[in-house]
Motif scaffolding. Structure first.
Motif, short mmCIF file in Angstrom:
data_model
loop_
_atom_site.label_atom_id
_atom_site.label_comp_id
_atom_site.label_asym_id
_atom_site.label_seq_id
_atom_site.Cartn_x
_atom_site.Cartn_y
_atom_site.Cartn_z
N THR A 22 -42.10 27.58 -23.10
CA THR A 22 -42.91 28.64 -22.51
C THR A 22 -43.51 29.52 -23.60
O THR A 22 -44.51 30.19 -23.38
CB THR A 22 -42.09 29.55 -21.57
N ASN A 25 -45.56 26.17 -26.19
CA ASN A 25 -46.48 25.27 -25.53
C ASN A 25 -46.78 23.98 -26.30
O ASN A 25 -47.92 23.55 -26.38
CB ASN A 25 -47.80 26.02 -25.27
N ASP A 26 -45.76 23.40 -26.91
CA ASP A 26 -45.93 22.16 -27.65
C ASP A 26 -44.62 21.39 -27.52
O ASP A 26 -43.59 21.78 -28.07
CB ASP A 26 -46.24 22.49 -29.13
N GLN A 125 -51.83 31.39 -16.29
CA GLN A 125 -51.19 30.56 -17.32
C GLN A 125 -52.23 30.03 -18.31
O GLN A 125 -52.05 30.08 -19.52
CB GLN A 125 -50.50 29.39 -16.62
N LYS A 126 -53.32 29.52 -17.76
CA LYS A 126 -54.41 29.00 -18.60
C LYS A 126 -54.96 30.10 -19.51
O LYS A 126 -55.23 29.87 -20.69
CB LYS A 126 -55.55 28.48 -17.71
N GLN A 129 -52.84 30.83 -22.45
CA GLN A 129 -52.95 29.83 -23.51
C GLN A 129 -54.20 30.03 -24.36
O GLN A 129 -54.26 29.57 -25.49
CB GLN A 129 -52.94 28.40 -22.94
N LYS A 130 -55.19 30.69 -23.79
CA LYS A 130 -56.43 30.89 -24.53
C LYS A 130 -56.33 32.00 -25.57
O LYS A 130 -57.19 32.11 -26.44
CB LYS A 130 -57.56 31.24 -23.56
N LYS A 136 -50.79 36.21 -28.58
CA LYS A 136 -49.85 35.73 -27.57
C LYS A 136 -48.42 36.01 -28.02
O LYS A 136 -47.57 36.40 -27.22
CB LYS A 136 -50.05 34.23 -27.33
#
Lengths: 183, 90
Positions: A22, A25-26, A125-126, A129-130, A136
């Protein structure tokens, strides 16, 4: 409270993996971090005082590893970040007023308590990620992990004034992204 | 521009203060300035509401991601436990 490394994977691997994924993200990197966490933990079982639970202790080790990743990624991406910053729109006029096209509009979820649909969550969520890696990281450490501002500044090597700028910019961008994709 | 007018016009500063307020205490002066601004600015009132909602939703997103089944595959787990046992036997 004692450590039981024979049960570590079955008791904590899923938890630690979710914690890592979380935040970074990888998938592959998250797996590596879980493994590194266990191996590092084995090296310092002596520092476990039994004041916290085994899971809390392991999570603290993982957190430090995640911070290392934040640090590396945000350094590696510095040039890209700068470009992004230049391309990023400014939401305000020179006098500080919202630009007409960026003025906040109601999402239609403001008054319902937590009754938010899946689609909205998905967009959120998207949009998360941006955000640039460093933003972040700062956002997550502050709002999710509730770390002290001083700690975040030291760990991520940002100045206090930069910290507030990042917190501000991250929210402006997150909100604008929601407005763009939701309404 | 008068001091008061500056406060009334400056949405950039107001949203900055909204964010600051959500994580720390504002100074007396800052909190008065924010109140004056919000009284007259419906955009920033919406921003403030949404900012809180976003904080709560992001928290929930992170919480709901912490499910017992994370999707880690069994082979990975098995090999990982074996590595740990190996280290323990060193």
């Amino acid at each position: 409270m004692l450590l039981n490394p024979h049960q570590w994977v079955s008791s904590h691997a899923d938890y630690l993996y979710s914690f890592a994924i979380t935040r970074i993200n990888d998938e592959d990197l998250a797996k590596d971090l879980v493994q590194e966490t266990f191996l590092a933990a084995l090296q310092k079982t002596g520092s476990f005082e039994g004041k916290s639970s085994e899971r809390t202790w392991l999570t603290a080790i993982l957190k430090n590893k995640i911070i290392d990743v934040y640090r590396k990624k945000s350094q590696g991406l510095k040039t890209i970040d700068n470009e992004e910053k230049e391309n990023r729109e400014d939401f305000f006029e020179e006098d500080g007023h919202w630009k007409a096209e960026h003025g906040p509009k109601e999402f239609g979820i403001e008054d319902k308590d937590h009754l938010v649909n899946k689609e909205f969550e998905h967009i959120l969520q998207k949009c998360m990620q941006k955000l640039p890696v460093l933003w972040k990281a700062v956002f997550t450490m502050k709002h999710i992990d509730e770390e002290a501002t001083d700690t975040i500044c030291t760990e991520l090597k940002v100045t206090a004034s930069n910290f507030w700028v990042i917190i501000h910019r991250a929210k402006l961008n997150l909100r604008a992204c929601l407005q763009k994709n939701w309404i | 521009m008068s001091y008061l007018k500056k406060i009334i016009h400056n949405c950039k500063q107001a949203t900055y203060l909204i964010e600051k307020k959500s994580t720390t205490r504002l100074s007396f002066r800052e909190s008065i300035e924010l109140r004056i601004h919000l009284f007259g600015c419906s955009f920033c009132r919406i921003f403030q509401k949404q900012s809180h909602i976003i904080n709560n939703l992001v928290k929930e997103l992170f919480k709901s991601a912490m499910q017992p089944d994370s999707g880690l595959d069994d082979t990975f787990k098995k090999e990982l436990q074996e590595k740990i046992e190996e280290e323990l036997n060193k």
